[in-house]
Every structure is written in C-alpha cells, then in structure tokens.
Design a protein around this motif. Structure first.
Motif, short mmCIF file in Angstrom:
data_model
loop_
_atom_site.label_atom_id
_atom_site.label_comp_id
_atom_site.label_asym_id
_atom_site.label_seq_id
_atom_site.Cartn_x
_atom_site.Cartn_y
_atom_site.Cartn_z
N THR A 69 -64.82 38.10 31.42
CA THR A 69 -65.09 38.67 30.11
C THR A 69 -64.74 37.66 29.03
OG1 THR A 69 -62.85 39.60 29.88
CG2 THR A 69 -64.52 40.96 30.99
N SER A 71 -62.74 37.91 26.69
CA SER A 71 -61.32 37.91 26.34
C SER A 71 -60.45 37.28 27.43
CB SER A 71 -60.85 39.34 26.08
OG SER A 71 -61.05 40.15 27.22
N ARG A 129 -61.26 48.22 13.53
CA ARG A 129 -61.88 48.23 14.86
C ARG A 129 -60.82 48.45 15.92
NH1 ARG A 129 -64.98 43.19 16.37
NH2 ARG A 129 -65.03 44.37 18.30
N ASP A 131 -60.61 49.27 20.41
CA ASP A 131 -61.38 49.29 21.65
C ASP A 131 -60.71 50.18 22.69
OD1 ASP A 131 -63.12 47.48 20.54
OD2 ASP A 131 -63.15 46.17 22.30
N GLU A 133 -59.89 50.87 26.57
CA GLU A 133 -59.69 50.03 27.76
C GLU A 133 -60.37 50.66 28.97
OE1 GLU A 133 -55.87 47.76 29.35
OE2 GLU A 133 -55.78 49.89 29.82
N ASP A 231 -66.34 50.51 21.78
CA ASP A 231 -65.99 49.92 20.49
C ASP A 231 -65.93 51.02 19.42
OD1 ASP A 231 -65.68 48.38 18.23
OD2 ASP A 231 -67.34 47.03 18.65
N ARG A 261 -56.88 49.35 23.76
CA ARG A 261 -56.47 47.97 23.98
C ARG A 261 -55.81 47.47 22.70
NH1 ARG A 261 -60.46 43.75 26.60
NH2 ARG A 261 -58.58 42.56 26.05
N ASP A 263 -54.57 44.67 21.88
CA ASP A 263 -54.95 43.33 21.43
C ASP A 263 -56.30 43.30 20.73
OD1 ASP A 263 -56.16 43.96 23.91
OD2 ASP A 263 -56.53 41.85 24.32
N LYS A 264 -57.03 44.41 20.76
CA LYS A 264 -58.35 44.46 20.14
C LYS A 264 -58.35 45.21 18.81
CE LYS A 264 -61.24 42.45 23.09
NZ LYS A 264 -62.24 41.44 22.70
N THR A 265 -57.22 45.77 18.40
CA THR A 265 -57.16 46.50 17.14
C THR A 265 -57.12 45.52 15.97
OG1 THR A 265 -56.05 48.41 18.12
CG2 THR A 265 -55.82 48.12 15.74
N SER A 266 -57.97 45.73 14.98
CA SER A 266 -57.99 44.86 13.81
C SER A 266 -58.25 45.68 12.55
CB SER A 266 -59.07 43.78 13.95
OG SER A 266 -60.35 44.36 13.99
#
Length: 350
Positions: A69, A71, A129, A131, A133, A231, A261, A263-266
C-alpha cells in the motif's frame, strides 16, 4: 388449502417479512434456483463448513495476492474464480442493489465518484479527513447475515447468501504475508474479500447506519460529511467544533464495529492544500498540480525516448494506464486534459 400440503412444522415457521425489493427466496432450494444452481452446487459455493480454506490451491474458490500500500503496509487481494464471481454478481443484482445506501456514500455507486464525494467540501475553511482501518476485512459473515435477515431472508437462505459473499483466508496464505498486521486475525475469520465484485455493495449497505449517524453528527455541528469507501471527509467553517467532532466520530465508528486509523486523521485549514478522495478542494475539486506536472513529464519523455523506457513499474498495458491517468485529470480540468491528450497522441507505439 388450494391443494398445498400443510405440516405442523410449516405452521410453526413464521412467514418472511420482506423489506425492500430484494429477490424473495424463502428457502435454501429457492435460493439455489434463483441463482441457477442445484442445491448441491449452492452448498459447494456457500461452504458452510469451511472446507475450502483447507483445500489444495487448485480447488479453492479464490486466488490470492499480497500487494503493497502507499502507506507502507500490505493488502490482500482475494479474487474469486470466474464461476463464483458470476454468482456474486447475481446476488448483487437480485439482492444487494435493492438494499438502502446512505446519500453520504459516494464509492462504488452509479452516478457517484470521487468528484461527487469531494465537491461538497470545495472552498470550505476547514477540511477533516479520517480513515477506517481494514474496511472489507472488518465486515464479518455475522454482520452480513444480520443485514440479510433485516431484508427478510430466513436463516437457510441467509446462511447460503452470506457464504457466497464472504470467505476465510487459508492459513498458508496468511503465513506468506510479507508484513505482520493486526488485520491478519480478521482475514482468518469470515470477512468480505477485497477483489470480489459484490464486496463494495455489501460494505455500502452494512455502513448505512454508520453513515446516518456520522451525517447526523456533522449536521448538528454545522458541517458536511461524505464517505468514499474507507475515506471519511468532513468540512465546515472556521468555528467548526473539532473538540466535539473528532471524539464524536471515534465513538460512532467504534460503536458500529469499525476502527479508525489514527495516522490518517488530518485537519487542514484553507491556507494549506486540502484533499478529499485524492482531489484538491481548496477551490473546485481538481487533481493536484504536482500530479499533473509529473504525468506531463512522463508523456513528454515517452515522446522523446519511447514508452517502454518510462514504464518503470511494468504495467501490463501501459497504453491504457496512461489514458486512465489522463482521463483522471480531464474529469476536473478539460484544458489540462486536452494538453495531456495532445502529448499522448505524439507517442510512437511499436
């Protein structure tokens, strides 16, 4: 009673309460007939006893491929063999297409796309954003059966349909995983296979309640919510109550049996590049300038040195790959699309 045989057992069985316009298969045999199978063939494909995961590779219903992937992780593609894939398409047409899907869902739907997912967030002061998992592996056969029961299917038909739509990954495939992941446990249990034509439709139906709750949360905070597969996107004004939104989303996602996830939060303000579903949304949704410039450079080099030298990732059909990337850009910017198409037409293909 019209010549029909009535038994004490049939009197005790409740009549199905059908919801939505699904195919009304009340028994295992009716399910088999509706799918143009014999009962024995349906048993073979539904695999209620899980023998298939222990069968030799040539007898298995799926082929397996681990792919990296973006990431840095890995993803398992479980591709059904042709006959099972066709059965999954039939279930999608007769059953899944009739199940309700929330308006916030934009992935894998007719007349919806990444562009319709991104559009509501264009020009917003704040874009958030998050995600999910393991989107497909998280959906178990138990959840699929619950969905089918809600549609009205009795246990025998529910078990058969869930068996066609879900799978368990064989132990030897899991041992060959190139990286350890906590999703391996999900793959060892029943789950939606990523690669089956029916899985996106099941996932959208299963997440209907999740979407409804997240949409309600967003509305209560003056925000907008859309989802494309795993997403999740939210946007709102400068006063968006992030201290309520972020923990609220986490609570709802956990309640609905999913996991975020971290590490995907922004959280992105308007003075930085905001993205939703791969598109930049600071103004009208568009492909990022860096992606456009990179593709233009590849096409220019294809003209100069030939396409073979530029196919560094070994695409089986590089011609189609480039056309797909051009179409992706042209969907949001026709002028850029025209420039790329002009370059493409100058390439000499042997």
């Amino acid at each position: 009673m019209n010549g029909e045989r009535v038994t004490s057992a049939s009197l005790l069985e409740p009549m199905p309460v059908w919801r939505w316009q699904v195919a009304r298969w009340a028994t295992f045999d009716e399910c088999a007939a509706g799918l143009d199978l014999t009962p024995a063939e349906l048993s073979w494909f539904a695999d209620a006893r899980g023998w298939n995961r222990r069968a030799p590779g040539r007898l298995r219903h799926y082929s397996y491929r681990w792919v990296p992937t973006a990431s840095g992780g890995v993803r398992l593609i479980e591709r059904p063999k042709p006959r099972l894939a066709e059965l999954q398409r039939r279930v999608r047409r007769h059953v899944l297409d009739a199940l309700p899907v929330h308006e916030a869902a934009h992935g894998f739907r007719r007349e919806r796309s990444v562009h319709t997912c991104a559009q509501p967030h264009a020009g917003q002061p704040v874009v958030v954003r998050m995600d999910l998992e393991g989107f497909f592996p998280t959906v178990s056969a138990t959840r699929v059966r619950s969905l089918l029961e809600l549609a009205g299917y009795p246990p025998a038909a529910t078990e058969a349909l869930a068996g066609i739509l879900t799978t368990r990954t064989p132990a030897d495939v899991l041992r060959d995983a190139p990286a350890r992941s906590r999703l391996l446990g999900r793959l060892a249990g029943t789950h939606l296979p990523q690669g089956a034509p029916s899985s996106p439709s099941v996932a959208n139906a299963v997440t209907h309640h999740l979407d409804r709750r997240l949409s309600g949360l967003a509305t209560s905070l003056g925000a907008v919510y859309t989802r494309y597969a795993d997403d999740l996107a939210f946007s709102g004004g400068t006063g968006l109550a992030l201290h309520r939104l972020l923990p609220g989303v986490r609570r709802i996602v956990t309640d609905e049996g999913f996991r975020l996830r971290d590490d995907k939060t922004s959280v992105t303000p308007a003075y930085r590049q905001q993205r939703v579903a791969g598109l930049v949304v600071n103004a009208a949704p568009a492909v990022a300038r860096a992606q456009y410039d990179e593709l233009r450079a590849v096409l220019h080099n294809c003209v100069r040195t030939g396409p073979a030298a530029q196919n560094r990732r070994g695409h089986a059909d590089f011609h189609a790959h480039l056309l797909g990337r051009i179409a992706w850009v042209a969907a949001t910017n026709t002028a850029r699309g025209a420039k790329l198409t002009a370059l493409f037409r100058r390439i000499e293909w042997s």
